[in-house]
Structure formats: structure tokens, C-alpha cells
Design a protein around this motif. Sequence first.
Motif, PDB file in Angstrom:
ATOM      1  N   PHE A 207       0.831  -1.354   0.044  1.00  0.00           N
ATOM      2  CA  PHE A 207       0.044  -0.032  -0.097  1.00  0.00           C
ATOM      3  C   PHE A 207       0.951   1.341  -0.015  1.00  0.00           C
ATOM      4  CE2 PHE A 207      -2.462   3.150   2.663  1.00  0.00           C
ATOM      5  CZ  PHE A 207      -3.615   3.386   1.624  1.00  0.00           C
ATOM      6  N   VAL A 208       0.595   2.242  -0.875  1.00  0.00           N
ATOM      7  CA  VAL A 208       1.345   3.453  -1.081  1.00  0.00           C
ATOM      8  C   VAL A 208       0.574   4.708  -0.473  1.00  0.00           C
ATOM      9  CG1 VAL A 208       2.173   5.060  -2.642  1.00  0.00           C
ATOM     10  CG2 VAL A 208       2.587   2.700  -3.100  1.00  0.00           C
ATOM     11  N   GLY A 209      -0.683   4.720  -0.599  1.00  0.00           N
ATOM     12  CA  GLY A 209      -1.500   5.815   0.021  1.00  0.00           C
ATOM     13  C   GLY A 209      -2.969   5.998  -0.771  1.00  0.00           C
ATOM     14  N   GLU A 210      -3.648   6.771  -0.407  1.00  0.00           N
ATOM     15  CA  GLU A 210      -4.852   7.209  -1.032  1.00  0.00           C
ATOM     16  C   GLU A 210      -4.541   8.338  -1.949  1.00  0.00           C
ATOM     17  OE1 GLU A 210      -7.515   8.440   2.057  1.00  0.00           O
ATOM     18  OE2 GLU A 210      -8.224   6.388   2.634  1.00  0.00           O
TER      19      GLU A 210
ATOM     20  N   MET B 159      -9.659  16.419   2.067  1.00  0.00           N
ATOM     21  CA  MET B 159      -9.258  14.914   2.685  1.00  0.00           C
ATOM     22  C   MET B 159      -8.402  14.812   3.588  1.00  0.00           C
ATOM     23  SD  MET B 159     -10.667  12.814   0.522  1.00  0.00           S
ATOM     24  CE  MET B 159      -9.835  11.526   0.760  1.00  0.00           C
ATOM     25  N   ALA B 160      -8.761  15.402   4.733  1.00  0.00           N
ATOM     26  CA  ALA B 160      -7.883  15.554   6.124  1.00  0.00           C
ATOM     27  C   ALA B 160      -7.468  14.292   6.495  1.00  0.00           C
ATOM     28  CB  ALA B 160      -8.956  16.259   7.155  1.00  0.00           C
ATOM     29  N   ASP B 161      -8.099  13.250   6.243  1.00  0.00           N
ATOM     30  CA  ASP B 161      -7.637  11.851   6.835  1.00  0.00           C
ATOM     31  C   ASP B 161      -6.988  10.931   5.495  1.00  0.00           C
ATOM     32  OD1 ASP B 161     -10.815   9.849   6.356  1.00  0.00           O
ATOM     33  OD2 ASP B 161      -9.982  11.527   5.178  1.00  0.00           O
ATOM     34  N   ALA B 162      -6.726  11.649   4.524  1.00  0.00           N
ATOM     35  CA  ALA B 162      -6.154  10.695   3.877  1.00  0.00           C
ATOM     36  C   ALA B 162      -4.561  10.577   3.901  1.00  0.00           C
ATOM     37  CB  ALA B 162      -6.137  11.619   2.406  1.00  0.00           C
ATOM     38  N   SER B 163      -4.201   9.331   3.494  1.00  0.00           N
ATOM     39  CA  SER B 163      -2.831   9.037   3.774  1.00  0.00           C
ATOM     40  C   SER B 163      -1.931   9.644   2.593  1.00  0.00           C
ATOM     41  CB  SER B 163      -2.893   7.356   3.913  1.00  0.00           C
ATOM     42  OG  SER B 163      -3.953   6.880   4.764  1.00  0.00           O
ATOM     43  N   PRO B 164      -0.970  10.138   2.966  1.00  0.00           N
ATOM     44  CA  PRO B 164      -0.041  10.763   1.878  1.00  0.00           C
ATOM     45  C   PRO B 164       0.874   9.952   1.641  1.00  0.00           C
ATOM     46  CG  PRO B 164       0.758  11.428   4.207  1.00  0.00           C
ATOM     47  CD  PRO B 164      -0.540  10.953   4.471  1.00  0.00           C
ATOM     48  N   MET B 165       1.255  10.105   0.158  1.00  0.00           N
ATOM     49  CA  MET B 165       2.412   8.945  -0.231  1.00  0.00           C
ATOM     50  C   MET B 165       3.712   9.060   0.406  1.00  0.00           C
ATOM     51  SD  MET B 165       3.694   8.479  -4.143  1.00  0.00           S
ATOM     52  CE  MET B 165       1.771   8.205  -4.661  1.00  0.00           C
TER      53      MET B 165
END
Length: 250
Positions: A65-68, A85-91
Motif C-alpha cells: 500500500f502506497v496511500g490514498e 481529505m483531512a484523513d487521507a494517507s499521503p504517499m
Amino acid sequence: MAVWNLFRYRNSDGSSKDWAVTKNADGSISTRWGKTASRLPSINTRTGIRQYDIERQKQAKGYVFVGEVEIDADGNIRLPRAATMADASPMPTQNQSVAIDKLYWHVDCRAGRNTLLELGIALRRWLGDLEAWSQTQGLAVSDWSGWQRLRDASLGDEAFDLSGQIDLEHGVLPWLWLMALKHAAFPGVSVDIATESGRDVSAELKAETEVLALFDTGLETIRALAESLGLLKPRLDLALAMADQTDHWF
């Protein structure tokens, strides 16, 4: 613009390919794939499947998994906007520390028959070392499926391609077994190990403090085992070496 989960598979030659998945408003699942780039041109949409299931299938094949990310209708990729997208997972970047709780592995063997024979012998020898060390520590070897899969594959005469994961519950021994195989560098045998963040695990045990911490252990705890597996050079006992020297002065 839809938000997708992006996964990456790293080839032994240093190249990589990406795969992304998203759940649509109607419940269908769309996937995109292609070589790692700013655009994923290929797309497929299916129904009757769960996103969780196909993500796990990809991870079992060695994808991490890299991120959203956001992907538009043409396949162009960009990171989500922080404002929406405050909860998005950065790369993750190469130097960013990312917590991990499992490892993903992939063994691609295209070796000849003689190398396969040597490989099988080495795997069984290392497994014996692991079992002996476990007994001295009062531990049991885990029921990790990779033990049998790799041993069976090494007994054949044909090339094989295996992948899977090592969970925290499996303990440190499966990782050390694969590390010994990676460190041995048999010709025609590629061993890739990666964390959930997509970081490739090297063959240098001393450099992998993050993975050692994952299994709540350290170099000194497993030093004797690591030396028997060829992952660490044996320490020189200077006192013993000096005692064994013969005085040849005349």
C-alpha cells in the motif's frame, strides 16, 4: 474526483508497477493499473466482489500500500487536497518513518536444476538452525504457511513464483529465513521483502532496526542465530585468540 487506494509492486530490476482500486457509488469496484507513472490508463469495473478481498489478493502477490490518491476519468493521479481529505494517507517519502505491523515477501526463482538443489539444501539447513535456536529459547516455530510452500517449491525441477506476508503473530523467524535466502543471493533467485509503506527491506540485518523493532527484538538477542544464518559475521573473541597464540621468540 474519486479517491483510490494505490498499491505498488517492485520488480527485482528496480522498476515498478501500480494498481489502484475504488468503490463506486453503485457498489461496483473499479481497478486501474500500469507502470508506475503519473497516469494509470487501464481500467476495469466489476460487481459482486469486495474491495477488501481484492486488495488482500494483491498484497499476497507482493503489492504494498502506497496511500490514498485521486484519479480522474483519464487516469491522471494526484494526491488528495488536505482541505477536503483531512484523513487521507499521503504517499510516504523515502525518509519518512511509517509504522508497520506486517511484511510482504516475494520469491521469484528462475534458477537451473543444480541451483534449485543447492537452494533446497540451504533452506532446510537454515530451518534446522531456526528450530535449534527456538528450542534453546523455549519457543515454538510458528505455523507460517511459507515454511512448507518454499520447501515444496525448492524440491521441484521447475521455476516458481511465490509471495505472501509475515504477520506480527508469526514472529521474527520467517523473516530471518527469507533474509538468509536474500543474503545468499543464489543466481536466478530474486527475493523481495517490503513493509506496508512500500519500503524495500535490505539484505543487511544491521540496517533493519525498524523490522527488528516490529518483532520486539534486537541484534544482540538474535546474534547467535543470525551468525549461523550468515547474516552477521561472528565476533572475534580477542581473549581467546590471544590465549591460543604461540610464543615463537627465540
